[in-house]
Design an enzyme around this catalytic site. Structure first.
Site, PDB file in Angstrom:
ATOM      1  N   ARG A  85     -10.777 -11.104   1.260  1.00 15.64           N
ATOM      2  CA  ARG A  85     -11.707 -12.076   0.663  1.00 15.64           C
ATOM      3  C   ARG A  85     -11.089 -13.477   0.613  1.00 15.64           C
ATOM      4  NH1 ARG A  85     -11.961  -8.461  -4.621  1.00 15.64           N
ATOM      5  NH2 ARG A  85     -11.749  -6.977  -2.893  1.00 15.64           N
ATOM      6  N   LYS A 117       0.826  -1.199   0.000  1.00 23.24           N
ATOM      7  CA  LYS A 117       0.000   0.000   0.000  1.00 23.24           C
ATOM      8  C   LYS A 117       0.867   1.258   0.000  1.00 23.24           C
ATOM      9  CE  LYS A 117      -3.755  -1.991   2.785  1.00 23.24           C
ATOM     10  NZ  LYS A 117      -4.896  -1.686   1.918  1.00 23.24           N
TER      11      LYS A 117
END
Length: 496
Positions: free
Chosen positions: A351, A277
């Site tokens: 996920r 990130k």
């Protein structure tokens, strides 16, 4: 915080401050506010006439007592338009007023409950709203400053001649349970990642299980490997802390085969993996376990409330870090369900771990599922910090979840899952891929998880936008919100 009910006149109550209400369309004070206004020589009315008190929702005006009443300070809070006020607006107004009282250093307050609110709503719900408003609105995040000046509101007196003791007591108890659970999730979500590792999250879960008499099973890495939970293990590979799967269960309806399955994403720190990130905002990635925090806090409240329902909680916990062992873009992972996952982006890790957790919840007997996760930045683009994104494979079940959210006062908005969207998660080399580009990013996450829920009724709550707020407002303090906790509790109560 100590709570009591009294029927004595508001003007004779002796507290550090009293809270009264004014509606937007009213040209003069009403009810208990009028009683105080008269005692203060109509000073409140003068401010209304001058336009300094408008009754706008959440507007707070503080006055001294001028030696006219026993309470030291009067706080007038706006309710907005009286015809449209509901319990959730009422709760937010109380939060604003009680926070103002706390910031002034008041230790005790009296709240003059408006009669029209009691006449309009169930008394237990009114009192619960008051308690939640105060205890959520005055919550203060834990700090680690060596010198901390912490102001506390210690006692609250609800003033109403209409409320029965039994209704007040029931509302106080429910309000405290709901607020305490929400604030517990806030605490967990706000904890620094070095102080809340996967193992430390496990320790908190064990404390809750012991306190509430819940069954708990913790799957360590060796057991995860044995079961074939390579989705969870793959994400955790880059961290020295490893992965855990926490399974908790509450059995309040042993005669029923229906089991509510709650699944919470527990990434205690998310660097983004190899596709790291940007540095801006990475300090906030300690809160990427807010879904697991919500599920654990809800289980705490469920264990205390003891509803007539069966609830199973599954929380996969790990870190998404960077090392020579990290999983890579292009990898194909074999999940617990047997389905294969193509990794397109290592920052779509939530996920992946939820895939194993959802499949395991089904294996353990969950007949209906809700997963809670800070899953996508895309949901913030779509809904800001104001609403949680909702996706589902079952109209009846999603309607039930949205009803629970409405009762809890948590905003949720359902997003479509049209067949045409499926192309985004279709892989050429695996059963499903974890990322398909920027379009419909939030929906992609839901479509991926639906692959593992399969035919089991399932709802996905993407709380990436609502798990934190950038500023204080109403019941929210800046930072972690504890979102979805009260919805999950309501769902468990209604599930029976």
């Amino acid at each position: 915080m100590e709570w009591k009910l009294t029927r004595e006149p508001l003007a004779s109550v002796a507290t550090d401050g009293i809270i009264v209400f004014h509606s937007k369309e009213r040209e003069s004070t009403q009810g208990m506010a009028r009683e105080i206004d008269e005692a203060l020589g109509f000073r409140i009315s003068s401010l209304i006439a001058a336009g300094e008190i408008t009754g706008e929702l959440g507007e707070v005006t503080q006055l001294h007592n001028w030696g006219k009443i026993p309470s030291g300070r009067v706080i007038v809070v706006g309710l907005g338009e009286e015809t449209s006020i509901d319990l959730h607006q009422f709760k937010h107004a109380i939060a604003e007023a009680s926070r103002a009282a706390k910031q002034k250093g008041l230790k005790s307050v009296g709240i003059g409950c408006p009669s029209f609110i009691i006449e309009r709503y169930n008394s237990v719900d009114v009192v619960q709203a008051i308690v939640e408003g105060v205890e959520l609105g005055t919550y203060q995040h834990q700090t680690y400053q060596t010198v901390e000046k912490k102001k506390e509101l210690e006692s609250v007196l609800i003033i109403s001649p209409q409320l029965k003791d039994s209704a007040a007591q029931a509302g106080i108890e429910r309000g405290q349970i709901f607020a305490r659970a929400t604030n517990y999730a806030r605490f967990l979500s706000h904890e620094p990642a070095n102080l809340l590792t996967p193992q430390q999250f496990v320790d908190y879960a064990k404390q809750i299980a012991e306190k509430r008499g819940l069954e708990i099973e913790v799957l360590e890495e060796a057991r995860l490997e044995e079961l074939g939970m390579r989705a969870l293990l793959s994400v955790a590979r880059g961290s020295e802390t490893g992965a855990r799967m926490i399974v908790m269960s509450y059995q309040g309806a042993p005669e029923s085969r229906e089991v509510l399955g709650l699944v919470g994403k527990g990434v205690t720190f998310d660097s983004g993996g190899i596709q790291v990130k940007p540095w801006q905002g990475m300090n906030e990635m300690k809160e990427d376990m807010a879904g697991a925090a919500a599920v654990l806090a809800a289980m705490d409240a469920i264990g205390e409330l003891r509803p007539h329902s069966n609830v199973l909680a599954v929380m996969p916990v790990c870190e998404n870090m960077i090392s020579g062992q990290s999983y890579r873009p292009g990898d194909v992972i074999h999940s617990f369900s047997g389905k294969t996952i193509e990794v397109v982006h290592t920052d779509a890790e939530g996920r992946i771990i939820l895939a194993d957790a959802i499949s395991y919840a089904k294996r353990k007997g969950a007949t209906r599922l809700v997963d809670v996760a800070t899953l996508t930045g895309a949901v913030i683009v779509a809904l800001g910090h104001e609403a949680t994104g909702v996706m589902s494979n079952d109209e009846e079940w999603v309607s039930e979840v949205k009803t629970a959210a409405r009762i809890a006062g948590e905003r949720m908005w359902e997003l479509p899952m049209y067949k045409e969207f499926e192309t985004y998660v279709k892989s050429e080399i695996a059963d499903v891929k974890n990322e398909g580009g920027s379009p419909a990013g939030c929906i992609q996450g839901g479509l991926f998880l639906r692959e593992f829920a399969e035919e089991t009724p399932w709802v996905h709550l993407d709380i990436a936008g609502t798990a934190t707020v950038p500023r204080e407002s109403g019941i929210f303090v800046k930072g972690a919100t504890g979102v979805a906790v009260r919805t999950l509790i309501q769902l468990a109560v209604r599930f029976g």
